[in-house]
Design an enzyme around this catalytic site. Structure first.
Site, PDB file in Angstrom:
ATOM      1  N   SER A   1     -13.396 -20.536 -55.654  1.00  0.00           N
ATOM      2  CA  SER A   1     -12.076 -20.644 -56.269  1.00  0.00           C
ATOM      3  C   SER A   1     -11.358 -21.896 -55.805  1.00  0.00           C
ATOM      4  CB  SER A   1     -11.241 -19.404 -55.935  1.00  0.00           C
ATOM      5  OG  SER A   1      -9.961 -19.486 -56.508  1.00  0.00           O
TER       6      SER A   1
ATOM      7  N   HIS B   1     -17.729 -17.386 -58.734  1.00  0.00           N
ATOM      8  CA  HIS B   1     -18.367 -17.017 -57.481  1.00  0.00           C
ATOM      9  C   HIS B   1     -19.393 -18.048 -57.024  1.00  0.00           C
ATOM     10  CE1 HIS B   1     -16.867 -12.841 -56.727  1.00  0.00           C
ATOM     11  NE2 HIS B   1     -16.421 -13.049 -57.951  1.00  0.00           N
TER      12      HIS B   1
ATOM     13  N   GLU C   1       1.536 -15.473 -85.785  1.00  0.00           N
ATOM     14  CA  GLU C   1       2.059 -14.934 -84.533  1.00  0.00           C
ATOM     15  C   GLU C   1       2.466 -16.079 -83.606  1.00  0.00           C
ATOM     16  OE1 GLU C   1       1.870 -11.090 -83.419  1.00  0.00           O
ATOM     17  OE2 GLU C   1       2.565 -11.650 -85.406  1.00  0.00           O
TER      18      GLU C   1
ATOM     19  N   LYS D   1      -2.835  -7.930 -53.388  1.00  0.00           N
ATOM     20  CA  LYS D   1      -1.971  -8.875 -54.086  1.00  0.00           C
ATOM     21  C   LYS D   1      -2.119  -8.738 -55.601  1.00  0.00           C
ATOM     22  CE  LYS D   1      -0.731 -13.772 -54.039  1.00  0.00           C
ATOM     23  NZ  LYS D   1      -0.999 -15.100 -53.440  1.00  0.00           N
ATOM     24  N   ASP D   2      -3.366  -8.580 -56.074  1.00  0.00           N
ATOM     25  CA  ASP D   2      -3.604  -8.371 -57.504  1.00  0.00           C
ATOM     26  C   ASP D   2      -2.978  -7.068 -57.984  1.00  0.00           C
ATOM     27  OD1 ASP D   2      -4.950 -10.724 -57.842  1.00  0.00           O
ATOM     28  OD2 ASP D   2      -6.957  -9.851 -57.676  1.00  0.00           O
TER      29      ASP D   2
END
Length: 429
Positions: free
Chosen positions: A243, A239, A311, A267-268
């Site tokens: 971005s 912030h 893993e 959208k998220d």
């Protein structure tokens, strides 16, 4: 006051009014909320702050689906904390009872199998989303100024998540958990001079047992909440710096940005729904893809499994460990592969951020992804035969990309011209 990167002049807060004669704090908005919410917000502006940072916050309007993974990671982290807290209430961190307590969670605790499955699948998909998130940053140059702190905090977060995941992998105290811990403790013991001391600190005794397991249980629990703190720093950095976007150019006019809500919340949400479908498929239909059969047997120090491997998300680093002749050299290579990422903002001096406009580095980054996948295959095949040679070539390429190609690229490559603005690139100027 200058507007933040990624924001428009219209998104700036209106100037504060002068304090009144009674000395009360000035109002920040001409129209103040009324009622309890307004009373709280005038004294602790959490509501207006949330609105400014998560509703009205201006974002570049050309963000693609790769930017969904930030929200996905946040939601999965909350899920991991919730399920992990309930599992910790029933887990017994001793060598004699750890495996039995996990079995009791699966078979006797109502809904316990679902909690553990959610936690296990969540850990795998969290690392997968984190790797995609990292690739996005590499491809679009999100590590370049002014986002160095954002990049570094993200890398710290990744290291903490990997440490947390390894500690959690050890806790069920099955065969693979025990022998995976044994491999790591011996690798730490290979450090010159202080290796034996570090190994003893890690294990707590001459053999892996109660002390080791209890320490890793505490480490797993503490690191999980430390991850939340670093996520907070990472979000603040987003912030403050604004971005990045696929073009790698800063917004120049209000036309280049849109409010976070409703454009990116919706959208998220779509991304989260698709991610939830994958999560459910792995959890209910293909759980065997993410589990090791040997780990459903209790730890037996007297019986070594035929194939000891970590893993999938640790396999590339396991391949690095095995591709170098000495244990200490392999440990340096694995650790260096992460540490070199911290220096990336200063290794890449090109003024162009996005690989869309850097043809040479775009091909080089594709090679880096291939090398990383090959190192994972090398780890799975234990660097035997031709896999050893392939692992060494991939390891050299991995470090060559960061130490040779990126520093020399500004002199060698001819970058494509950048668009004048985000809107101009989309034909909306």
């Amino acid at each position: 006051m200058q507007p933040r990167p990624g924001s428009s002049p219209h998104s700036m807060e209106p100037p504060m009014t002068k304090p009144n004669m009674a000395g009360q704090p000035p109002s920040r908005h001409p129209e103040e909320s009324s009622g309890v919410a307004g009373w709280i917000d005038r004294r602790l502006p959490v509501i207006s702050g949330f609105r400014a940072e998560y509703i009205d916050f201006r974002m570049p309007k050309n963000l693609n689906g790769l930017w969904n993974f930030g929200a996905i990671l946040t939601v999965v982290l909350l899920l991991m904390l919730a399920t992990g807290t309930f599992l910790a209430m029933h887990f017994i961190p001793t060598a004699a009872e750890a495996f039995l307590s996990v079995e009791a969670i699966d078979r006797q605790l109502p809904g316990g199998w679902m909690l553990r499955s959610m936690h296990m699948v969540g850990a795998n998909l969290f690392l997968a989303a984190l790797y995609i998130h990292l690739f996005r940053g590499l491809y679009y140059g999100s590590y370049k100024a002014p986002r160095e702190i954002l990049w570094i905090s993200g890398l710290v977060l990744m290291v903490l998540v990997m440490a947390t995941a390894f500690a959690g992998y050890v806790l069920p105290w099955g065969q693979m958990s025990f022998w995976g811990a044994d491999v790591i403790s011996k690798a730490v013991g290979a450090v010159p001079v202080i290796g034996n001391t570090l190994e003893h600190i890690l294990a707590g005794s001459d053999q892996l047992g109660d002390i080791f397991l209890h320490r890793f249980f505490v480490i797993h629990f503490i690191l999980a909440f430390l991850v939340v703190a670093v996520v907070g720093v990472h979000v603040v950095a987003v912030h403050v710096a604004g971005s990045n976007n696929p073009l790698g150019i800063d917004p120049k006019t209000p036309k280049d940005t849109v409010p976070f809500h409703p454009y990116f919340t919706s959208k998220d949400l779509v991304g989260l729904v698709l991610f939830a479908l994958v999560f459910a498929l792995l959890m209910f239909f293909w759980p065997g893809l993410l589990t090791e059969p040997d780990n459903y047997a209790p730890a037996d120090p007297m019986h070594t499994p035929a194939d000891i491997e970590p893993e999938w998300y640790f396999l590339p680093f396991y391949g690095m460990l095995q591709s170098v002749p000495s244990k200490f050299g392999g440990l340096l290579a694995a650790a260096g592969s992460l540490l070199i990422l911290f220096a990336l903002p200063w290794l890449d001096r090109s003024p162009v951020r996005s690989m869309r406009f850097r043809p040479l580095c775009r091909v080089g980054l594709l090679g880096l992804v291939v090398a990383f996948v090959l190192l994972a295959l090398v780890g799975k095949h234990h660097a035997q035969g031709s896999w050893m040679a392939l692992g060494r070539v991939s390891l050299l390429y991995y470090f060559g990309y960061f130490l040779v190609l990126l520093p020399l690229a500004p002199r060698l490559e001819k970058t494509r011209p950048l668009p004048a603005s985000i809107s101009a690139a989309q034909g909306d100027a």
